[in-house]
Write a protein that holds these residues in place. Structure first.
Motif, PDB file in Angstrom:
ATOM      1  N   VAL A  55       0.842  -1.200   0.000  1.00 55.35           N
ATOM      2  CA  VAL A  55       0.000   0.000   0.000  1.00 55.35           C
ATOM      3  C   VAL A  55       0.876   1.249   0.000  1.00 55.35           C
ATOM      4  CG1 VAL A  55      -1.654   1.331   1.379  1.00 55.35           C
ATOM      5  CG2 VAL A  55      -1.994  -1.116   1.068  1.00 55.35           C
ATOM      6  N   THR A  56       1.904   1.253   0.828  1.00 53.33           N
ATOM      7  CA  THR A  56       2.815   2.399   0.902  1.00 53.33           C
ATOM      8  C   THR A  56       3.450   2.692  -0.447  1.00 53.33           C
ATOM      9  OG1 THR A  56       3.315   1.904   3.216  1.00 53.33           O
ATOM     10  CG2 THR A  56       4.892   3.284   2.041  1.00 53.33           C
ATOM     11  N   VAL A  75       0.362   4.338  -2.929  1.00 49.15           N
ATOM     12  CA  VAL A  75      -0.490   5.487  -2.619  1.00 49.15           C
ATOM     13  C   VAL A  75       0.305   6.787  -2.754  1.00 49.15           C
ATOM     14  CG1 VAL A  75      -2.049   4.216  -1.099  1.00 49.15           C
ATOM     15  CG2 VAL A  75      -0.081   5.363  -0.130  1.00 49.15           C
ATOM     16  N   LEU A 106       0.688   9.408  -1.026  1.00 48.35           N
ATOM     17  CA  LEU A 106       0.600  10.140   0.238  1.00 48.35           C
ATOM     18  C   LEU A 106       1.930  10.173   0.976  1.00 48.35           C
ATOM     19  CD1 LEU A 106      -2.801   8.657   1.467  1.00 48.35           C
ATOM     20  CD2 LEU A 106      -2.422  10.908   0.471  1.00 48.35           C
ATOM     21  N   ASN A 129      -0.647  16.131  -2.681  1.00 47.90           N
ATOM     22  CA  ASN A 129      -0.052  14.901  -2.162  1.00 47.90           C
ATOM     23  C   ASN A 129       0.897  14.345  -3.203  1.00 47.90           C
ATOM     24  OD1 ASN A 129      -1.623  14.642   0.317  1.00 47.90           O
ATOM     25  ND2 ASN A 129      -3.345  14.320  -1.059  1.00 47.90           N
ATOM     26  N   GLY A 140       3.480  11.071  -4.213  1.00 47.14           N
ATOM     27  CA  GLY A 140       3.901   9.704  -3.982  1.00 47.14           C
ATOM     28  C   GLY A 140       5.075   9.374  -4.874  1.00 47.14           C
ATOM     29  N   CYS A 175      -5.143  13.455 -10.258  1.00 48.93           N
ATOM     30  CA  CYS A 175      -3.798  12.894 -10.144  1.00 48.93           C
ATOM     31  C   CYS A 175      -3.104  12.917 -11.493  1.00 48.93           C
ATOM     32  CB  CYS A 175      -3.857  11.463  -9.636  1.00 48.93           C
ATOM     33  SG  CYS A 175      -4.468  11.315  -7.947  1.00 48.93           S
ATOM     34  N   ALA A 191       1.553   7.934   4.180  1.00 50.53           N
ATOM     35  CA  ALA A 191       2.307   6.770   3.699  1.00 50.53           C
ATOM     36  C   ALA A 191       3.688   6.670   4.341  1.00 50.53           C
ATOM     37  CB  ALA A 191       2.441   6.812   2.180  1.00 50.53           C
TER      38      ALA A 191
END
Length: 181
Positions: free
Chosen positions: A17-18, A21, A23, A38, A40, A55, A156
C-alpha cells in the motif's frame, strides 16, 4: 510462528500500500486552503475541498529527485522480497503439511523466510526514512523564504515505517522459531 507470520503478512500488505499510494508528502497552500497536494513515488495528486481528486503521473523518471528514483526501486524490491519471504516461511510452518517427512528442510525454509522478510523490512525502512530525512531538510531550509509552502510527512511515510518494522519483527520471530525447533 503464527505471530511472526501475521506480522509478516501485515507488514507486506502495508508495504505494498505504501508503495502505490500518493501520500508520501503533503503540501497545504496557505494562499489557497481549498487544495491539498499529495506526492507519492508514482504520481502527484491535488485534492480540492469539494472532494475532487486530480492525479498526474510524474513526467519523467530522470527528472525525479534521486531519493524518489531509488525509493521506487527499493520499494518494489521490498514487495517482491516480502512475498518471497512469506511463501518460504509458510512452507516451513509446523502447521503446513508440505515437507512433513523432512523436518530439517522445513526448518531451513522457515529460517530462509525469516531472513528474507527481515531484508524486506530493511529495504522498506531505507527509502521511507530517506524521503522523510529529505523532507525535514527541505522543511527547515533557511534559504527558502518563510512564505513559500513546504512539504510535510504524508500518511504513507508513517505506514511505511510500520510496514518495515512489522516485516523485520515478523522475520525475526520466524527465524527465531526456526532455531528453537
Amino acid at each position: 510462528q503464527a505471530g511472526g507470520m501475521l506480522l509478516a503478512l501485515l507488514g507486506w500488505g502495508s508495504s505494498c500500500v505504501t508503495t502505490f499510494v500518493p501520500l508520501w508528502k503533503n503540501l497545504n497552500l496557505d494562499l489557497n486552503e481549498l487544495e491539498v497536494w499529495n506526492m507519492g513515488l508514482w504520481q502527484v495528486c491535488i485534492t480540492q475541498e469539494e472532494g475532487v481528486v486530480e492525479c498526474q503521473a510524474h513526467g519523467s523518471f530522470l527528472a525525479l529527485p534521486p531519493e524518489l528514483r531509488i525509493s521506487r526501486l527499493l520499494m518494489c524490491v521490498s514487495n517482491g522480497l516480502g512475498l518471497l519471504g512469506c511463501l518460504l516461511a509458510a512452507m516451513g510452518l509446523d502447521s503446513w503439511r508440505a515437507c512433513e517427512d523432512k523436518p530439517g528442510q522445513k526448518q531451513r525454509l522457515l529460517l530462509a523466510g525469516g531472513v528474507v522478510l527481515g531484508t524486506a523490512g530493511i529495504t522498506t525502512l531505507v527509502p521511507v526514512s530517506w524521503v522523510a530525512y529529505n523532507t525535514v531538510l527541505d522543511f527547515w531550509d533557511e534559504t527558502v523564504p518563510d512564505i513559500v509552502p513546504r512539504w510535510e510527512f504524508g500518511e504513507a511515510t508513517f505506514l511505511g515505517w510500520f510496514a518495515g518494522a512489522f516485516l523485520a519483527a515478523g522475520g525475526l520471530l520466524l527465524a527465531c522459531s526456526a532455531r528453537s525447533t
